[in-house]
Design a protein around this motif. Structure first.
Motif, PDB file in Angstrom:
ATOM      1  N   PRO A 199       0.841  -1.200   0.000  1.00  0.00           N
ATOM      2  CA  PRO A 199       0.000   0.000   0.000  1.00  0.00           C
ATOM      3  C   PRO A 199       0.881   1.256   0.000  1.00  0.00           C
ATOM      4  CG  PRO A 199      -0.700  -1.539   1.715  1.00  0.00           C
ATOM      5  CD  PRO A 199       0.634  -2.005   1.215  1.00  0.00           C
ATOM      6  N   ALA A 200       0.754   2.069  -1.033  1.00  0.00           N
ATOM      7  CA  ALA A 200       1.542   3.293  -1.138  1.00  0.00           C
ATOM      8  C   ALA A 200       0.766   4.314  -1.948  1.00  0.00           C
ATOM      9  CB  ALA A 200       2.897   3.019  -1.787  1.00  0.00           C
ATOM     10  N   GLU A 201       1.007   5.582  -1.658  1.00  0.00           N
ATOM     11  CA  GLU A 201       0.344   6.642  -2.404  1.00  0.00           C
ATOM     12  C   GLU A 201       1.219   7.889  -2.408  1.00  0.00           C
ATOM     13  OE1 GLU A 201      -3.306   7.840  -0.503  1.00  0.00           O
ATOM     14  OE2 GLU A 201      -2.470   7.634   1.496  1.00  0.00           O
ATOM     15  N   ILE A 202       1.022   8.708  -3.433  1.00  0.00           N
ATOM     16  CA  ILE A 202       1.683  10.005  -3.513  1.00  0.00           C
ATOM     17  C   ILE A 202       0.617  11.074  -3.314  1.00  0.00           C
ATOM     18  CG2 ILE A 202       2.982  11.591  -4.978  1.00  0.00           C
ATOM     19  CD1 ILE A 202       4.178   9.180  -6.392  1.00  0.00           C
ATOM     20  N   VAL A 203       0.864  11.977  -2.361  1.00  0.00           N
ATOM     21  CA  VAL A 203      -0.137  12.986  -2.010  1.00  0.00           C
ATOM     22  C   VAL A 203       0.498  14.380  -2.039  1.00  0.00           C
ATOM     23  CG1 VAL A 203      -1.425  11.367  -0.558  1.00  0.00           C
ATOM     24  CG2 VAL A 203       0.322  12.829   0.478  1.00  0.00           C
ATOM     25  N   THR A 204      -0.347  15.387  -2.258  1.00  0.00           N
ATOM     26  CA  THR A 204       0.101  16.775  -2.185  1.00  0.00           C
ATOM     27  C   THR A 204       0.109  17.225  -0.727  1.00  0.00           C
ATOM     28  OG1 THR A 204      -2.104  17.780  -2.293  1.00  0.00           O
ATOM     29  CG2 THR A 204      -1.062  17.168  -4.389  1.00  0.00           C
ATOM     30  N   GLU A 205       0.579  18.453  -0.496  1.00  0.00           N
ATOM     31  CA  GLU A 205       0.608  18.971   0.868  1.00  0.00           C
ATOM     32  C   GLU A 205      -0.797  19.172   1.437  1.00  0.00           C
ATOM     33  OE1 GLU A 205       2.778  22.612   0.562  1.00  0.00           O
ATOM     34  OE2 GLU A 205       1.090  23.737  -0.270  1.00  0.00           O
ATOM     35  N   LEU A 206      -1.807  19.208   0.570  1.00  0.00           N
ATOM     36  CA  LEU A 206      -3.187  19.336   1.020  1.00  0.00           C
ATOM     37  C   LEU A 206      -3.885  17.981   1.125  1.00  0.00           C
ATOM     38  CD1 LEU A 206      -4.374  22.518  -0.939  1.00  0.00           C
ATOM     39  CD2 LEU A 206      -3.703  22.334   1.471  1.00  0.00           C
TER      40      LEU A 206
ATOM     41  N   LEU B 186      -6.806  -0.913   0.434  1.00  0.00           N
ATOM     42  CA  LEU B 186      -6.759  -0.561   1.854  1.00  0.00           C
ATOM     43  C   LEU B 186      -7.702   0.582   2.200  1.00  0.00           C
ATOM     44  CD1 LEU B 186      -5.412  -0.784   4.686  1.00  0.00           C
ATOM     45  CD2 LEU B 186      -3.697   0.861   3.863  1.00  0.00           C
ATOM     46  N   THR B 187      -7.667   1.665   1.450  1.00  0.00           N
ATOM     47  CA  THR B 187      -8.402   2.879   1.839  1.00  0.00           C
ATOM     48  C   THR B 187      -9.465   3.313   0.839  1.00  0.00           C
ATOM     49  OG1 THR B 187      -6.716   4.310   0.832  1.00  0.00           O
ATOM     50  CG2 THR B 187      -6.425   3.730   3.158  1.00  0.00           C
ATOM     51  N   GLY B 188      -9.560   2.635  -0.319  1.00  0.00           N
ATOM     52  CA  GLY B 188     -10.525   3.041  -1.332  1.00  0.00           C
ATOM     53  C   GLY B 188      -9.863   3.872  -2.415  1.00  0.00           C
ATOM     54  N   ASP B 189     -10.577   4.031  -3.522  1.00  0.00           N
ATOM     55  CA  ASP B 189     -10.052   4.745  -4.685  1.00  0.00           C
ATOM     56  C   ASP B 189     -10.240   6.251  -4.497  1.00  0.00           C
ATOM     57  OD1 ASP B 189      -9.269   5.689  -7.111  1.00  0.00           O
ATOM     58  OD2 ASP B 189     -10.731   4.580  -8.298  1.00  0.00           O
ATOM     59  N   ALA B 190      -9.135   6.968  -4.258  1.00  0.00           N
ATOM     60  CA  ALA B 190      -9.214   8.417  -4.033  1.00  0.00           C
ATOM     61  C   ALA B 190      -9.268   9.198  -5.336  1.00  0.00           C
ATOM     62  CB  ALA B 190      -8.018   8.875  -3.205  1.00  0.00           C
ATOM     63  N   SER B 191      -9.094   8.534  -6.479  1.00  0.00           N
ATOM     64  CA  SER B 191      -9.106   9.235  -7.759  1.00  0.00           C
ATOM     65  C   SER B 191     -10.514   9.627  -8.195  1.00  0.00           C
ATOM     66  CB  SER B 191      -8.471   8.361  -8.846  1.00  0.00           C
ATOM     67  OG  SER B 191      -9.259   7.204  -9.082  1.00  0.00           O
ATOM     68  N   ALA B 192     -11.525   9.115  -7.504  1.00  0.00           N
ATOM     69  CA  ALA B 192     -12.911   9.402  -7.891  1.00  0.00           C
ATOM     70  C   ALA B 192     -13.364  10.797  -7.466  1.00  0.00           C
ATOM     71  CB  ALA B 192     -13.838   8.350  -7.282  1.00  0.00           C
ATOM     72  N   TYR B 193     -12.586  11.476  -6.648  1.00  0.00           N
ATOM     73  CA  TYR B 193     -13.000  12.774  -6.117  1.00  0.00           C
ATOM     74  C   TYR B 193     -12.512  13.915  -6.997  1.00  0.00           C
ATOM     75  CZ  TYR B 193     -13.914  10.050  -1.906  1.00  0.00           C
ATOM     76  OH  TYR B 193     -14.379   9.119  -1.019  1.00  0.00           O
ATOM     77  N   SER B 194     -13.217  15.044  -6.909  1.00  0.00           N
ATOM     78  CA  SER B 194     -12.821  16.248  -7.629  1.00  0.00           C
ATOM     79  C   SER B 194     -13.077  17.463  -6.744  1.00  0.00           C
ATOM     80  CB  SER B 194     -13.614  16.380  -8.937  1.00  0.00           C
ATOM     81  OG  SER B 194     -15.012  16.467  -8.669  1.00  0.00           O
ATOM     82  N   GLY B 195     -12.489  18.590  -7.123  1.00  0.00           N
ATOM     83  CA  GLY B 195     -12.688  19.814  -6.356  1.00  0.00           C
ATOM     84  C   GLY B 195     -12.113  19.696  -4.958  1.00  0.00           C
ATOM     85  N   PRO B 196     -12.695  20.396  -3.984  1.00  0.00           N
ATOM     86  CA  PRO B 196     -12.182  20.354  -2.611  1.00  0.00           C
ATOM     87  C   PRO B 196     -12.178  18.947  -2.018  1.00  0.00           C
ATOM     88  CG  PRO B 196     -13.766  22.141  -2.869  1.00  0.00           C
ATOM     89  CD  PRO B 196     -13.836  21.331  -4.116  1.00  0.00           C
ATOM     90  N   GLU B 197     -13.101  18.089  -2.489  1.00  0.00           N
ATOM     91  CA  GLU B 197     -13.194  16.728  -1.956  1.00  0.00           C
ATOM     92  C   GLU B 197     -11.955  15.896  -2.259  1.00  0.00           C
ATOM     93  OE1 GLU B 197     -15.672  18.256  -3.523  1.00  0.00           O
ATOM     94  OE2 GLU B 197     -17.070  18.473  -1.830  1.00  0.00           O
ATOM     95  N   ARG B 198     -11.084  16.365  -3.139  1.00  0.00           N
ATOM     96  CA  ARG B 198      -9.847  15.625  -3.394  1.00  0.00           C
ATOM     97  C   ARG B 198      -8.960  15.600  -2.158  1.00  0.00           C
ATOM     98  NH1 ARG B 198      -6.327  17.376  -7.882  1.00  0.00           N
ATOM     99  NH2 ARG B 198      -5.439  15.315  -7.497  1.00  0.00           N
ATOM    100  N   SER B 199      -9.098  16.569  -1.286  1.00  0.00           N
ATOM    101  CA  SER B 199      -8.287  16.641  -0.067  1.00  0.00           C
ATOM    102  C   SER B 199      -8.870  15.730   1.004  1.00  0.00           C
ATOM    103  CB  SER B 199      -8.250  18.081   0.451  1.00  0.00           C
ATOM    104  OG  SER B 199      -7.751  18.127   1.767  1.00  0.00           O
TER     105      SER B 199
END
Length: 279
Positions: free
Chosen positions: A118-125, A138-151
């Motif tokens: 399990p690994a991911e690359i994230v921004t400072e937000l 492990l945590t679900g697909d975070a690519s499905a979000y857009s806008g503020p919900e990406r954080s």
């Protein structure tokens, strides 16, 4: 104006310079192509082989900034190479620094070798830019979000389901951590930053965020050991190692379990479940 010949030549040279092992692909015994094949690059860039091939053949429409950003990531371009790509395509290069979604080639090379972890690359937000299949399991697909919900921090305070995979006893600490981290970034980036905009939205939408924000806590750092509750394999105690790219404000997060522990066995089971889901 797009420089079709220059763009085609640059794409071919970057594709031929990449080897399969550079991007986490098997070489195979019968490979004769110098570098990567077009279809391999197209898959890495999340576009059709036909679309990518036309660019190398000096044909097709002018690529959009979104397409160019995908190509830059797929070809593991440096920031200078990315900017050159945009200019060849007749587009203005994206801003660097806090708003950049471009991942450095070095960080990508490490990430590409972590398919079984399990690994991911994230921004400072806390916006997820890349996830391994195990991280999705492990945590679900975070690519499905857009806008503020990406954080992830924004979702923590606005979407109750964001807390489902975290142990309840850690919820209060995580609320303090997200608020503290955001306050530090707002101070660093200034009142006109994306971080400040995110904080403003949360102050409008979340009573809990307003309470912890008003405490003015600074320096609440993530715990090295994290506790997840997975709906299929149960509780997991994982160590999180962080590799930071200071130039881009990105972090590579890698989650591991102590060998021989119950969490290690459950992580192995999660790998099986994740592979079945992909299949």
């Amino acid at each position: 104006m797009i420089d079709r010949a220059g763009l085609a030549e640059f794409l071919r040279s970057r594709r031929e310079a990449l080897q399969p092992e550079d991007v986490g692909l098997p070489r195979g015994p019968r490979r004769r192509t110098s570098g990567l094949r077009r279809e391999e690059v197209a898959a890495l860039c999340h576009m059709s082989t036909d679309y990518y091939s036309r660019l190398e053949q000096e044909r097709g429409p002018q690529p959009s900034p979104q397409m160019l950003a995908s190509i830059a990531l797929g070809l593991h371009l440096s920031l200078d190479e990315r900017d050159h790509l945009f200019r060849l395509a007749g587009q203005n290069p994206p801003a660097r620094g806090e708003v950049s979604m471009h991942i450095s080639p070095g960080l990508l090379r490490i990430f590409d070798r972590l398919d079984d972890t399990p690994a991911e690359i994230v921004t400072e937000l806390g916006e997820t830019l890349r996830q391994t299949p195990m991280a999705v399991a492990l945590t679900g697909d975070a690519s499905a979000y857009s806008g503020p919900e990406r954080s992830v921090g924004f979702r923590w305070f606005t979407d109750p389901s964001a807390r489902d995979r975290h142990a309840p006893e850690e919820h209060a600490f995580l609320s303090r951590m997200y608020a503290s981290g955001l306050r530090e970034i707002v101070t660093l980036r200034g009142p006109d930053s994306r971080a400040a905009h995110l904080a403003g939205l949360l102050l409008e939408r979340s009573d809990e965020f307003r309470r912890v924000w008003d405490d003015h806590e600074i320096g609440v750092r993530p715990h090295e050991v994290k506790h997840f509750i997975h709906p299929e394999v149960g509780p997991l105690e994982l160590t999180c190692q962080r590799l930071i790219d200071p130039d881009q404000g990105h972090s590579l997060l890698v989650y591991t379990a102590i060998p021989g522990s119950e969490s290690h066995d459950r992580l192995s089971l999660l790998a099986v479940i994740g592979a079945q889901a992909l299949g």
